[in-house]
Scaffold this motif. Structure first.
Motif, PDB file in Angstrom:
ATOM      1  N   THR A  76     -33.632  23.223 -31.314  1.00 21.90           N
ATOM      2  CA  THR A  76     -32.879  23.437 -32.543  1.00 21.90           C
ATOM      3  C   THR A  76     -32.190  24.792 -32.459  1.00 21.90           C
ATOM      4  O   THR A  76     -32.601  25.673 -31.689  1.00 21.90           O
ATOM      5  N   VAL A  77     -31.136  24.975 -33.239  1.00 25.91           N
ATOM      6  CA  VAL A  77     -30.361  26.214 -33.198  1.00 25.91           C
ATOM      7  C   VAL A  77     -30.234  26.795 -34.601  1.00 25.91           C
ATOM      8  O   VAL A  77     -29.873  26.088 -35.545  1.00 25.91           O
ATOM      9  N   THR A  78     -30.536  28.074 -34.720  1.00 27.18           N
ATOM     10  CA  THR A  78     -30.304  28.830 -35.951  1.00 27.18           C
ATOM     11  C   THR A  78     -29.549  30.093 -35.576  1.00 27.18           C
ATOM     12  O   THR A  78     -30.062  30.920 -34.812  1.00 27.18           O
ATOM     13  N   GLY A  79     -28.330  30.235 -36.070  1.00 30.47           N
ATOM     14  CA  GLY A  79     -27.521  31.383 -35.680  1.00 30.47           C
ATOM     15  C   GLY A  79     -27.182  31.311 -34.209  1.00 30.47           C
ATOM     16  O   GLY A  79     -26.526  30.380 -33.749  1.00 30.47           O
ATOM     17  N   THR A  80     -27.662  32.286 -33.430  1.00 33.01           N
ATOM     18  CA  THR A  80     -27.431  32.306 -31.985  1.00 33.01           C
ATOM     19  C   THR A  80     -28.726  32.108 -31.198  1.00 33.01           C
ATOM     20  O   THR A  80     -28.803  32.427 -30.012  1.00 33.01           O
ATOM     21  N   VAL A 321      -1.769  33.973 -31.985  1.00 30.41           N
ATOM     22  CA  VAL A 321      -2.951  33.477 -32.682  1.00 30.41           C
ATOM     23  C   VAL A 321      -4.193  34.176 -32.153  1.00 30.41           C
ATOM     24  O   VAL A 321      -4.356  34.331 -30.935  1.00 30.41           O
ATOM     25  N   GLY A 322      -5.066  34.597 -33.045  1.00 31.78           N
ATOM     26  CA  GLY A 322      -6.368  35.143 -32.679  1.00 31.78           C
ATOM     27  C   GLY A 322      -7.467  34.279 -33.259  1.00 31.78           C
ATOM     28  O   GLY A 322      -7.373  33.829 -34.398  1.00 31.78           O
ATOM     29  N   ILE A 323      -8.505  34.031 -32.472  1.00 28.41           N
ATOM     30  CA  ILE A 323      -9.636  33.218 -32.907  1.00 28.41           C
ATOM     31  C   ILE A 323     -10.920  34.012 -32.687  1.00 28.41           C
ATOM     32  O   ILE A 323     -11.157  34.533 -31.597  1.00 28.41           O
ATOM     33  N   ASP A 324     -11.741  34.096 -33.731  1.00 29.30           N
ATOM     34  CA  ASP A 324     -13.078  34.679 -33.633  1.00 29.30           C
ATOM     35  C   ASP A 324     -14.109  33.595 -33.891  1.00 29.30           C
ATOM     36  O   ASP A 324     -14.042  32.898 -34.918  1.00 29.30           O
ATOM     37  N   VAL A 325     -15.058  33.458 -32.982  1.00 30.91           N
ATOM     38  CA  VAL A 325     -16.200  32.575 -33.220  1.00 30.91           C
ATOM     39  C   VAL A 325     -17.236  33.384 -33.994  1.00 30.91           C
ATOM     40  O   VAL A 325     -17.855  34.291 -33.456  1.00 30.91           O
ATOM     41  N   VAL A 326     -17.392  33.073 -35.275  1.00 32.10           N
ATOM     42  CA  VAL A 326     -18.338  33.803 -36.124  1.00 32.10           C
ATOM     43  C   VAL A 326     -19.760  33.280 -35.920  1.00 32.10           C
ATOM     44  O   VAL A 326     -20.719  34.042 -35.939  1.00 32.10           O
ATOM     45  N   ALA A 327     -19.896  31.981 -35.733  1.00 35.04           N
ATOM     46  CA  ALA A 327     -21.199  31.380 -35.451  1.00 35.04           C
ATOM     47  C   ALA A 327     -20.988  30.213 -34.504  1.00 35.04           C
ATOM     48  O   ALA A 327     -20.070  29.417 -34.690  1.00 35.04           O
ATOM     49  N   PRO A 328     -21.823  30.097 -33.462  1.00 36.75           N
ATOM     50  CA  PRO A 328     -21.686  28.991 -32.506  1.00 36.75           C
ATOM     51  C   PRO A 328     -22.124  27.676 -33.140  1.00 36.75           C
ATOM     52  O   PRO A 328     -22.585  27.649 -34.291  1.00 36.75           O
TER      53      PRO A 328
END
Length: 352
Positions: A76-80, A321-328
């Motif tokens: 399971t994944v929570t945050g990173t 264009v700029g993209i930030d991954v805030v949460a995976p």
């Protein structure tokens, strides 16, 4: 771009097993030791399991396919952070649900999730919401290990919640309501034990993936090839092993004359499985002016597939264009994906 604070959602799949038994015979043989020194990326797992069909039915506007395999470990994944879920002695099957649109046969990752109630002779055996998850041979689905009360006929009742994702094009106005369906599952431990179980001692741990299953009754979850994406593709990049393709649409039917559409298609390497339930921020600049700076919205479109996008008030042809991954991706993973897609990279695309 200022990153927005991400609070990982809890309770995506709270589980309560109310009754059940039926341990897995020779269980240790179904969980080979994990690869040592696993890469922080997609890798070829120790093994791949076959699956059997438990049933298929229409639930409102959705089609739902239920399949099963041996109980198995997943993360399971929570945050990173990924956390391993071990096989329990009472687990009988790994039950999986795939949800898709019956018109386009596109698999739908529904962030609101679904629930499965297992009954036998009018008694509840299990009642839980399976995890949204990805696997190399099955793609995106919902799954969990279930304890059954021995061989016999079970009723599997599925409730698919209404989609909160933006629905565009052929999906506009659809999938907003929940759907329910019930199928009968004739479970036999002997039949389960005859499912295929293939180990890969020579190639486990390599930077590769096993192929997606070719299932006659259930579609597989893949996003389009980059070359098939509509609009002007501004570029692709990789981060934490995920592949991010960015395209810019100006003539889509859902746009006004003064609008354009920014779309980010995030997918696994090798098999193009969508990476859902992420949090992304985007910026769009044209002629030195910022015309968009906000979060991107998860969306589905028949040509784009599952993606993250925003309607932008500009007619710029090829903006920066700029993209930030805030949460995976906040999805659980089968073996081979548990060390990948866990960081928060940033990318830049386009511009002249």
């Amino acid at each position: 771009m200022n990153r927005r604070q991400f609070l990982a959602g809890a309770g995506l799949a709270g589980a309560t097993v109310l009754a059940g038994c039926g341990s897995l015979s020779s269980q240790s043989t179904r969980a080979p030791p994990l690869v040592e020194d696993r890469p922080d990326a997609t890798y070829r797992p120790t093994h791949a399991e076959g699956m059997g069909m438990a049933g298929m039915a229409q639930a409102g506007e959705y089609m739902v396919g239920l399949s099963y395999s041996f109980p198995h470990r997943f993360w399971t994944v929570t945050g990173t952070t990924a956390e391993k879920v071990d096989i329990r002695s009472e687990d009988s099957v790994h039950l999986m649900a795939t949800v898709w649109d019956p018109e386009t046969e596109m698999v739908l990752p529904v962030s609101a999730g679904l629930s499965i109630t297992v009954e036998r002779d009018g008694e509840t055996v299990a009642d839980k919401s399976p995890w949204p998850m990805i696997s190399q041979n099955m793609g995106f689905h919902y799954g969990d290990n279930y304890a059954l009360d021995g061989d016999g006929v079970y009723q599997l009742s599925v409730r698919v919640n209404g989609m909160g994702e933006r629905r565009l094009g052929a999906f506009e106005g659809r999938f907003g309501e929940a759907g329910e369906a019930t199928v009968e599952f004739d479970f036999a431990r002997n039949t389960r034990d005859q499912l295929s179980f293939e180990e890969f001692p020579e190639t486990q741990g390599e930077r590769a993936a096993v192929d997606l299953m070719n299932m006659d009754m259930v579609p597989t979850s893949q996003v389009p090839e980059v070359s098939a994406l509509p609009g002007t593709v501004l570029g692709t990049d990789k981060g934490s092993d995920g592949v991010y393709a960015v395209t810019w649409l100006q003539d889509a039917g859902f746009l006004a004359e003064s609008e354009s559409y920014l779309a980010v298609s995030a997918r696994t390497p090798y098999n193009r499985v969508p990476l859902p339930m992420m949090s992304l921020d985007g910026t769009v600049e044209s002629d030195g002016e910022t015309v968009f700076d906000d979060a991107l919205t998860a969306a589905v479109h028949s040509e784009l597939g599952y993606h993250y996008g925003a309607i932008v008030e500009t007619t710029a042809q090829e903006p920066s264009v700029g993209i930030d991954v805030v949460a995976p991706p906040q999805v659980s993973r089968h073996e081979g994906y548990e060390t990948a897609f866990l960081t928060t990279p940033s990318f830049s695309f386009g511009g002249n």
